[in-house]
Scaffold this active site. Structure first.
Site, PDB file in Angstrom:
ATOM      1  N   HIS A 306       0.852  -1.188   0.000  1.00  0.00           N
ATOM      2  CA  HIS A 306       0.000   0.000   0.000  1.00  0.00           C
ATOM      3  C   HIS A 306       0.880   1.227   0.000  1.00  0.00           C
ATOM      4  CE1 HIS A 306      -3.181   2.809   1.050  1.00  0.00           C
ATOM      5  NE2 HIS A 306      -4.007   1.868   0.651  1.00  0.00           N
ATOM      6  N   ASP A 364      -8.027  -5.530   0.005  1.00  0.00           N
ATOM      7  CA  ASP A 364      -8.480  -6.245  -1.195  1.00  0.00           C
ATOM      8  C   ASP A 364      -8.106  -7.710  -1.167  1.00  0.00           C
ATOM      9  OD1 ASP A 364      -9.641  -4.025  -2.382  1.00  0.00           O
ATOM     10  OD2 ASP A 364      -7.687  -3.299  -3.016  1.00  0.00           O
TER      11      ASP A 364
HETATM   12  N1  CMC Z   1       4.291  -7.513  -4.781  1.00  0.00           N
HETATM   13  C1  CMC Z   1       5.643  -7.506  -4.904  1.00  0.00           C
HETATM   14  N2  CMC Z   1       6.414  -6.425  -4.748  1.00  0.00           N
HETATM   15  C2  CMC Z   1       5.783  -5.269  -4.460  1.00  0.00           C
HETATM   16  C3  CMC Z   1       4.382  -5.191  -4.303  1.00  0.00           C
HETATM   17  C4  CMC Z   1       3.639  -6.380  -4.471  1.00  0.00           C
HETATM   18  N3  CMC Z   1       2.303  -6.348  -4.334  1.00  0.00           N
HETATM   19  N4  CMC Z   1       4.027  -3.923  -4.015  1.00  0.00           N
HETATM   20  C5  CMC Z   1       5.155  -3.218  -3.982  1.00  0.00           C
HETATM   21  N5  CMC Z   1       6.216  -4.019  -4.245  1.00  0.00           N
HETATM   22  C6  CMC Z   1       7.642  -3.635  -4.246  1.00  0.00           C
HETATM   23  C7  CMC Z   1       7.985  -2.867  -5.502  1.00  0.00           C
HETATM   24  O1  CMC Z   1       8.509  -3.720  -6.504  1.00  0.00           O
HETATM   25  C8  CMC Z   1       9.041  -1.897  -5.004  1.00  0.00           C
HETATM   26  O2  CMC Z   1      10.267  -2.578  -4.923  1.00  0.00           O
HETATM   27  P1  CMC Z   1      11.642  -1.773  -5.214  1.00  0.00           P
HETATM   28  O3  CMC Z   1      11.735  -0.718  -4.143  1.00  0.00           O
HETATM   29  O4  CMC Z   1      12.688  -2.836  -5.072  1.00  0.00           O
HETATM   30  O5  CMC Z   1      11.541  -1.218  -6.585  1.00  0.00           O
HETATM   31  C9  CMC Z   1       8.604  -1.586  -3.567  1.00  0.00           C
HETATM   32  O6  CMC Z   1       7.824  -2.730  -3.150  1.00  0.00           O
HETATM   33  C10 CMC Z   1       7.752  -0.321  -3.438  1.00  0.00           C
HETATM   34  O7  CMC Z   1       6.701  -0.404  -4.400  1.00  0.00           O
HETATM   35  P2  CMC Z   1       6.079   0.847  -5.144  1.00  0.00           P
HETATM   36  O8  CMC Z   1       5.414   0.381  -6.384  1.00  0.00           O
HETATM   37  O9  CMC Z   1       7.124   1.928  -5.263  1.00  0.00           O
HETATM   38  O10 CMC Z   1       5.010   1.326  -4.096  1.00  0.00           O
HETATM   39  P3  CMC Z   1       3.764   2.234  -4.388  1.00  0.00           P
HETATM   40  O11 CMC Z   1       3.442   2.925  -3.115  1.00  0.00           O
HETATM   41  O12 CMC Z   1       3.984   3.083  -5.595  1.00  0.00           O
HETATM   42  O13 CMC Z   1       2.610   1.173  -4.766  1.00  0.00           O
HETATM   43  C11 CMC Z   1       0.757  -0.269  -4.656  1.00  0.00           C
HETATM   44  C12 CMC Z   1       1.585   0.804  -3.938  1.00  0.00           C
HETATM   45  C13 CMC Z   1      -0.502  -0.567  -3.842  1.00  0.00           C
HETATM   46  C14 CMC Z   1       0.302   0.245  -6.032  1.00  0.00           C
HETATM   47  C15 CMC Z   1       1.627  -1.547  -4.816  1.00  0.00           C
HETATM   48  O14 CMC Z   1       2.003  -2.050  -3.555  1.00  0.00           O
HETATM   49  C16 CMC Z   1       0.918  -2.645  -5.626  1.00  0.00           C
HETATM   50  O15 CMC Z   1       0.980  -2.618  -6.865  1.00  0.00           O
HETATM   51  N6  CMC Z   1       0.203  -3.605  -4.941  1.00  0.00           N
HETATM   52  C17 CMC Z   1      -0.573  -4.590  -5.631  1.00  0.00           C
HETATM   53  C18 CMC Z   1      -1.903  -3.998  -6.041  1.00  0.00           C
HETATM   54  C19 CMC Z   1      -2.854  -3.802  -4.860  1.00  0.00           C
HETATM   55  O16 CMC Z   1      -3.026  -4.693  -4.041  1.00  0.00           O
HETATM   56  N7  CMC Z   1      -3.503  -2.619  -4.813  1.00  0.00           N
HETATM   57  C20 CMC Z   1      -4.493  -2.318  -3.798  1.00  0.00           C
HETATM   58  C21 CMC Z   1      -4.102  -1.170  -2.941  1.00  0.00           C
HETATM   59  S1  CMC Z   1      -5.178  -1.014  -1.524  1.00  0.00           S
HETATM   60  C22 CMC Z   1      -6.717  -0.598  -2.108  1.00  0.00           C
HETATM   61  C23 CMC Z   1      -6.785   0.672  -2.888  1.00  0.00           C
HETATM   62  O17 CMC Z   1      -6.101   1.658  -2.576  1.00  0.00           O
HETATM   63  O18 CMC Z   1      -7.577   0.715  -3.829  1.00  0.00           O
END
Ligand code: CMC
Length: 429
Positions: A306, A364
């Site tokens: 998240h 989720d």
């Molecule tokens: N699985 C594997 N690695 C992950 C994941 C994951 N679900 N989420 C983040 N990471 C890693 C990512 O690769 C990155 O690694 P590095 O620093 O080595 O490059 C690190 O963790 C930080 O990730 P980020 O993409 O920079 O983080 P963000 O804050 O931009 O993204 C997120 C947040 C929710 C989009 C992301 O965690 C994700 O894609 N999760 C899966 C989709 C999901 O479950 N979304 C629902 C969010 S909650 C409900 C809502 O808000 O609607």
């Protein structure tokens, strides 16, 4: 750049940038004067360090895993109240008195029917259309049906539009579902509560009696409470930005629905369930964990991570309990999906990659399993999220419109394209 007591010096130019304190949470640096005084913008793609507005509605402490609506912890709201009480709280700022609650419920109930002409609007869609596509269109179309509540400068019309959207969203969502399975639309029933009415509109048919299971209705009501608002997330920011131009509320909420559809946001519950189905058995989990950790593989564990929570999502804890209550009520003991989910959660929570990156299960991760057990197809999961989030969008939109300092949202950019050049005639290219 040097910073001292809110005075920033950049390239020998000094700018006064006051630090503003909130009631709780991080303070902000007010950079409004930066461009005027230095000719520079700030750069923050994804808004990871940017507070886009001031708000009194929702507070999140992502490190501690805290979520408050108007100061009340989400756990207490979900445990003790119902969804319409949370709606009142988000919209009006206070929990309703008994008389206010009766009045609020009555006003929502009286607005649940949609214009009969909407039925024909629905007939124009293909039966296999994704219900979120239908939602984007039908919510936007409400502006064409309810002209008498589109004047945003009139507080009365704003409130009527707000009540209409909270009330009609479940009706439109149930219609989108019924249309996709070729069953007749079911009119709302005003003697049912919000969640039971929604279950009735989705699962009853004219040829049989149907009574919503109260345990499922309560669970759905909780799901609605848990999704009601989440401060300046992508869809809410979309609603605020759309609304900042003075667009009517139905158009703004349609923009929010469109943004919510994405798999990184509301579409994650659908994506999480698809992922669990794809994994299929506990034995295959290590393969998917390895893929999630592989930098060269775009795969991510859906339902994990998240932007704000770097601790357990408080909503996920409540959701996990609700999932078990629903499965128990339905007598589902050995659900292979749940086995995969539990084992995946266990492994991910003990894996150094997920621990270091603070990737915990989010709401989720569990909501998909619960909604599936209730009988909803995966394509409806995000639609249910949209039904619940409508009140949050509306409350945030209203707060923005009522803010005397409100102006159109207009971010700037770091331009990296071609500098000015002369047009080349076709023959010379
Ligand atoms: N699985 C594997 N690695 C992950 C994941 C994951 N679900 N989420 C983040 N990471 C890693 C990512 O690769 C990155 O690694 P590095 O620093 O080595 O490059 C690190 O963790 C930080 O990730 P980020 O993409 O920079 O983080 P963000 O804050 O931009 O993204 C997120 C947040 C929710 C989009 C992301 O965690 C994700 O894609 N999760 C899966 C989709 C999901 O479950 N979304 C629902 C969010 S909650 C409900 C809502 O808000 O609607």
């Amino acid at each position: 750049m040097t910073v001292q007591n809110g005075t920033f010096t950049i390239d020998s130019k000094t700018v006064d940038m006051p630090v503003k304190e909130g009631s709780i949470g991080p303070a902000v640096v007010d950079i409004a004067a930066l461009y005027k005084n230095t000719g520079m913008f700030t750069y923050d793609p994804g808004f990871t360090s940017t507070a886009s507005c001031e708000s009194k509605i929702t507070y999140i402490d992502g490190d501690k895993g805290v979520l408050l609506h108007r100061g009340y912890p989400i756990e207490q709201l979900a445990e003790n109240g119902d969804f319409l009480e949370t709606c009142h709280l988000l919209l009006h700022g206070e929990l309703p008195t008994p008389a206010e609650k009766v009045d609020f419920d009555h006003r929502v109930t009286r607005h649940t029917m949609v214009h009969e002409q909407m039925m024909r609007f629905f007939q124009g869609f293909r039966r296999d259309a994704h219900p979120m596509a239908i939602m984007v269109a039908s919510v936007g179309a409400m502006a064409a049906f309810y002209h008498d509540s589109t004047d945003i400068s009139d507080p009365h019309q704003r409130m009527v539009a707000s009540m209409r959207m909270i009330a009609k969203m479940p009706t439109l969502a149930a219609m989108a579902y019924k249309y996709s399975i070729g069953q007749p639309f079911v009119y709302p029933k005003n003697d049912l509560d919000y969640a039971a009415n929604f279950l009735n509109m989705c699962f009853s048919v004219p040829c049989e009696d149907y009574k919503a299971n109260p345990v499922l209705a309560r669970a759905l009501d909780k799901i609605f409470i848990l999704h009601a608002d989440h401060e300046q997330n992508a869809s809410t920011s979309t609603v605020r930005l759309a609304g900042s131009s003075g667009a009517n509320p139905f158009a703004c909420i349609a923009a929010g629905v469109a943004c919510l559809w994405g798999p990184a946001h509301g579409g994650a519950n659908e994506a999480a369930l698809k992922m669990l189905e794809e994994i299929g058995s506990v034995e295959r989990i290590p393969e998917y964990i390895a893929r999630a950790k592989d930098k060269n593989d775009p795969f991510r564990l859906m339902g994990f991570g998240h932007r704000v929570y770097k601790n357990y999502d408080p909503r996920a804890r409540i959701m996990q309990k609700t999932t078990h209550e629903v499965l128990q009520e339905l007598g589902i003991k050995d659900d292979p999906l749940l086995d995969v989910a539990m084992e995946l959660e266990r492994i991910a929570l003990s894996d150094p990659y997920f621990i270091e990156k603070k990737l915990y299960p989010n709401i989720d991760f569990y909501s998909g399993i619960t909604l599936k057990a209730m009988g909803f197809p995966t394509s409806m999961f995000t639609v249910l999220f949209a039904v619940a989030r409508t009140v949050g969008w509306i409350a945030q939109w209203k707060e923005m419109i009522e803010d005397p300092a409100q102006k159109i949202g207009r971010p700037r950019q770091l331009y990296t394209g071609a500098p000015q050049r002369d047009y080349v005639p076709m023959i010379k290219r």
